[in-house]
Design a protein around this motif. Structure first.
Motif, short mmCIF file in Angstrom:
data_model
loop_
_atom_site.label_atom_id
_atom_site.label_comp_id
_atom_site.label_asym_id
_atom_site.label_seq_id
_atom_site.Cartn_x
_atom_site.Cartn_y
_atom_site.Cartn_z
N TYR A 1 6.92 -23.22 6.37
CA TYR A 1 7.93 -23.95 7.15
C TYR A 1 7.50 -25.39 7.41
O TYR A 1 6.33 -25.65 7.68
N GLU A 2 8.45 -26.28 7.32
CA GLU A 2 8.23 -27.68 7.68
C GLU A 2 8.95 -27.94 9.00
O GLU A 2 10.18 -28.07 9.04
N VAL B 1 12.56 -26.48 8.17
CA VAL B 1 13.03 -26.17 6.82
C VAL B 1 12.09 -25.14 6.22
O VAL B 1 10.86 -25.30 6.29
N HIS B 2 12.66 -24.08 5.66
CA HIS B 2 11.87 -23.11 4.89
C HIS B 2 11.56 -23.82 3.58
O HIS B 2 12.46 -24.17 2.82
N ARG B 3 10.29 -24.07 3.33
CA ARG B 3 9.90 -24.94 2.21
C ARG B 3 10.35 -24.42 0.84
O ARG B 3 10.95 -25.15 0.07
N SER B 4 10.07 -23.16 0.51
CA SER B 4 10.37 -22.68 -0.84
C SER B 4 11.86 -22.49 -1.08
O SER B 4 12.32 -22.61 -2.21
N LEU B 5 12.62 -22.21 -0.03
CA LEU B 5 14.07 -22.02 -0.18
C LEU B 5 14.86 -23.28 0.12
O LEU B 5 16.07 -23.31 -0.11
N ALA B 6 14.21 -24.29 0.68
CA ALA B 6 14.87 -25.53 1.11
C ALA B 6 16.03 -25.22 2.05
O ALA B 6 17.08 -25.85 2.00
N ARG B 7 15.83 -24.22 2.89
CA ARG B 7 16.87 -23.77 3.81
C ARG B 7 16.56 -24.28 5.21
O ARG B 7 15.47 -24.07 5.73
N PRO B 8 17.54 -24.93 5.86
CA PRO B 8 17.33 -25.31 7.26
C PRO B 8 17.31 -24.06 8.14
O PRO B 8 18.12 -23.15 7.94
#
Length: 99
Positions: A17-18, A35-42
C-alpha cells in the motif's frame, strides 16, 4: 484536521500500500486514503488509534468489526479488502468511497 503523517513504517505493509493523506479521525480510528500498489486501486485504510489498541479488547473488537463487515454485501456498506497488523497496529483496508 491536521495531517500528522502516516504512522506505520512496516516495510511489507508499504510494499502493498502507498499511504496518502489523512481523511478523518473518529473515536476508535484514523482513516487514510491510499493506493493498493499492485492493483493500482484507491483504498481507505483504517488504523486503530493508540489508546484503543492499548485497551485489552480493542484489537479483538477491531478484528470482529473487520470480519462482520467483510461478510456483508450491500450498496450502503463499504467492501472490506484486507485486515492485518503492522507495527503492532491493527488496520482494515476498504474500498474508498468519495464524499
Amino acid at each position: 484536521m491536521r495531517d500528522q503523517g502516516f504512522p506505520l513504517t512496516d516495510a511489507s505493509f508499504h510494499e502493498r500500500y502507498e499511504p496518502g493523506p489523512l481523511l478523518g479521525v473518529g473515536g476508535m480510528a484514523r482513516v487514510y486514503r491510499a493506493v493498493h500498489r499492485s492493483l493500482a486501486r484507491p483504498v481507505a485504510i483504517k488504523l486503530l488509534v493508540d489508546r484503543i489498541t492499548a485497551a485489552g479488547d480493542g484489537s479483538e473488537r477491531f478484528l470482529k468489526e473487520a470480519r462482520m463487515a467483510a461478510g456483508l454485501l450491500h450498496p450502503n456498506v463499504v467492501l472490506v479488502f484486507d485486515y492485518g497488523i503492522a507495527d503492532g497496529v491493527p488496520y482494515l483496508v476498504t474500498e474508498l468511497v468519495e464524499g
